[in-house]
Design a protein around this motif. Structure first.
Motif, mmCIF file in Angstrom:
data_model
loop_
_atom_site.group_PDB
_atom_site.id
_atom_site.type_symbol
_atom_site.label_atom_id
_atom_site.label_comp_id
_atom_site.label_asym_id
_atom_site.label_seq_id
_atom_site.Cartn_x
_atom_site.Cartn_y
_atom_site.Cartn_z
ATOM 1 N N GLY A 9 -33.626 59.607 -107.293
ATOM 2 C CA GLY A 9 -32.304 59.999 -107.751
ATOM 3 C C GLY A 9 -31.485 58.889 -108.373
ATOM 4 O O GLY A 9 -30.331 59.106 -108.767
ATOM 5 N N TRP A 38 -36.480 56.583 -113.196
ATOM 6 C CA TRP A 38 -35.812 57.275 -112.103
ATOM 7 C C TRP A 38 -36.639 57.173 -110.834
ATOM 8 O O TRP A 38 -37.823 57.488 -110.833
ATOM 9 N N SER A 91 -44.449 58.875 -110.342
ATOM 10 C CA SER A 91 -43.134 59.474 -110.134
ATOM 11 C C SER A 91 -43.152 60.911 -110.607
ATOM 12 O O SER A 91 -43.921 61.287 -111.497
ATOM 13 N N ASP A 92 -42.308 61.701 -110.012
ATOM 14 C CA ASP A 92 -42.179 63.106 -110.376
ATOM 15 C C ASP A 92 -41.124 63.219 -111.472
ATOM 16 O O ASP A 92 -39.947 62.955 -111.245
ATOM 17 N N SER A 93 -41.567 63.571 -112.673
ATOM 18 C CA SER A 93 -40.647 63.623 -113.809
ATOM 19 C C SER A 93 -40.023 64.997 -113.993
ATOM 20 O O SER A 93 -39.215 65.194 -114.899
ATOM 21 N N SER A 94 -40.354 65.945 -113.127
ATOM 22 C CA SER A 94 -39.891 67.315 -113.340
ATOM 23 C C SER A 94 -38.373 67.459 -113.234
ATOM 24 O O SER A 94 -37.772 68.283 -113.921
ATOM 25 N N ASP A 95 -37.748 66.633 -112.392
ATOM 26 C CA ASP A 95 -36.306 66.760 -112.228
ATOM 27 C C ASP A 95 -35.559 65.496 -112.627
ATOM 28 O O ASP A 95 -34.421 65.276 -112.219
ATOM 29 N N ALA A 96 -36.189 64.646 -113.445
ATOM 30 C CA ALA A 96 -35.541 63.407 -113.876
ATOM 31 C C ALA A 96 -34.432 63.734 -114.876
ATOM 32 O O ALA A 96 -34.678 64.377 -115.900
ATOM 33 N N PRO A 97 -33.189 63.307 -114.622
ATOM 34 C CA PRO A 97 -32.109 63.546 -115.590
ATOM 35 C C PRO A 97 -32.436 62.926 -116.940
ATOM 36 O O PRO A 97 -33.053 61.852 -117.018
ATOM 37 N N GLN A 98 -32.031 63.585 -118.012
ATOM 38 C CA GLN A 98 -32.311 63.098 -119.360
ATOM 39 C C GLN A 98 -31.169 62.187 -119.825
ATOM 40 O O GLN A 98 -30.016 62.613 -119.900
ATOM 41 N N ALA A 102 -40.029 60.439 -116.396
ATOM 42 C CA ALA A 102 -39.098 59.702 -115.540
ATOM 43 C C ALA A 102 -38.952 58.249 -115.964
ATOM 44 O O ALA A 102 -38.112 57.525 -115.420
#
Length: 427
Positions: free
Chosen positions: A187, A184, A125-132, A164
């Motif tokens: 989205g 995540w 998974s791409d964790s770069s834009d995962a909400p905290q 993520a």
């Protein structure tokens, strides 16, 4: 029985209809991505299988802790696993590289649940834009779905995050969900739990104001707010587990007299072994997931403080009044946690012609609503504190905080003399 469960049962029963290549024990060792159908929702969970000859062992996961079967077999493509301490079994058949079958409680009248398993695959998974979302949250049922008093209670949510990937737990006044794991994906935050019991599916989408819109098990909807903002957004405080349940008169010693599970010998509060001792009166049941969570802590307290004057009494309310049913389960419970204190049978969770419920067996208790509930008695036998539920290790820091709080309470009570151990305030 649903069509899905019926289909799974048919697979188990119809070995002749399975192609020979699918029946060959081609090896089922290792990790599996599994799903159990609970309440119409597909709840994912991780599973591990180990075989040696015709013997098999299957492992659920509670976080990173393995929960293994007590016996099992794998032959001619058929897997059978028993979980004695849960009174459950899992049966599945290897079909085209997948395991398809059922999970069922052995109690009469219990319905099987469909189980499907595929070989474990790593999900990137791409964790770069995962909400905290790490931290403490509070959740409440949306107003349009409130139909019972329990729907108005606030629950706590504890989340931990790495990239993520997210893990955590939901804590109600009657206990928690066990460790929810996931992360995540596209989205949406998807977490789930199943470790032989407590199947839960937690799906969350972020709202523009920083809150979360959560769906539990595909059909119940909640607003989830960070604890620091919950009051401002109209969510009331969650119930206080130390004040949820009380007794009618805290100046009167707690009275009990119940048979010991295995011997049948009656043990009561007037027995010499409790005179002048601090007593933890631990109400639970072998069927109760959070009672299993609490048992290791009670065993720890007994080991650490028994020599200083602590006694513990386990008081079990089972879901079947038949000794042939509840005794093996309670015996397994005792053995699993190496419990050295007496375990009593007090009744059942629901009324039966031959057993008592909590209200009948323990009329001094007011507003009982959680298994487990532990009552802390001073050296004079009077109730000093009542704690409803138990925050398991899945709740992280809350579990650590609760254990420390109860340890300090135990030490305080042990430090008192019989004369000075009068109740202090509301239990």
């Amino acid at each position: 029985m649903t069509k899905l469960i019926a289909a799974a049962a048919l697979v188990l029963a119809s070995s002749a209809a399975v192609p020979a290549r699918a029946q060959a024990p081609a090896g089922i060792n290792g990790l599996w991505d599994a799903v159990i159908v609970a309440g119409g929702a597909d709840v994912p969970f991780r599973f591990e299988i180990a075989t040696r000859g015709a013997q098999a062992e299957g492992f659920f996961f509670e976080g990173d802790r393995k929960i293994g079967s007590t016996s099992g077999s794998f032959a001619s493509g058929a897997l059978h696993l028993d979980y004695e301490f849960l009174n459950t079994m899992l049966e599945a058949r290897l079909v085209d590289g997948q395991l398809v079958g059922i999970y069922q409680n052995k109690r009469p009248g219990s319905r099987p649940q469909e189980v499907r398993m595929r070989r474990f695959t790593t999900v990137t998974s791409d964790s770069s834009d995962a909400p905290q979302v790490a931290g403490t949250w509070e959740m409440r049922r949306v107003q349009s779905e409130v139909s019972a008093p329990r729907d108005t209670r606030t629950w706590q949510v504890f989340l931990r995050q790495s990239g993520a990937e997210v893990a955590g737990s939901i804590l109600r006044v009657d206990g928690d969900t066990g460790t929810l794991v996931g992360g995540w994906r596209g989205g949406k935050l998807v977490l789930s739990h199943f470790a032989g019991e407590r199947p839960n599916l937690f799906e969350a989408e972020p709202n523009s104001d920083g809150t979360l819109a959560v769906t539990l098990n595909g059909n119940a909807h909640y607003l989830v707010v960070r604890s620091s903002e919950a009051r401002a957004k109209g969510i009331p405080e969650p119930p206080d587990p130390s004040r949820y349940t009380s007794v009618k008169d805290p100046t009167t010693p707690l009275q009990f007299a119940f048979p010991e599970v295995m011997t049948g010998k009656t043990i009561s509060n007037t027995d010499p072994q409790f005179r002048g001792k601090v007593v933890i009166f631990a109400i639970g049941g072998s069927w109760c997931p959070n009672c299993h969570d609490e048992a290791p802590f009670l065993a720890e307290l007994y080991r650490d403080y028994h020599a200083r004057g602590l006694e513990i009494v386990g008081v079990m309310f089972e879901n079947d009044p038949d000794p042939k049913v509840y005794r093996p389960r309670v015996q397994s419970f005792i053995k699993r946690y190496n419990l050295q204190y007496p375990m009593l049978y007090a009744g059942t969770t629901s009324p039966t012609p031959t057993s008592k419920t909590i209200a009948e067996a323990l009329p001094q208790i007011v507003n009982f609503g959680a298994y487990p509930t532990s009552i802390y008695l001073g050296r004079d036998g009077r109730v000093r504190s009542v704690h409803a539920g138990f925050a398991s290790p899945a709740t992280g820091e809350e579990h650590t905080r609760l254990k420390q709080e109860l340890r300090e309470l135990t030490e305080k009570l042990l430090a008192e003399s019989v004369q000075s151990s009068a109740p202090a305030g509301r239990p």
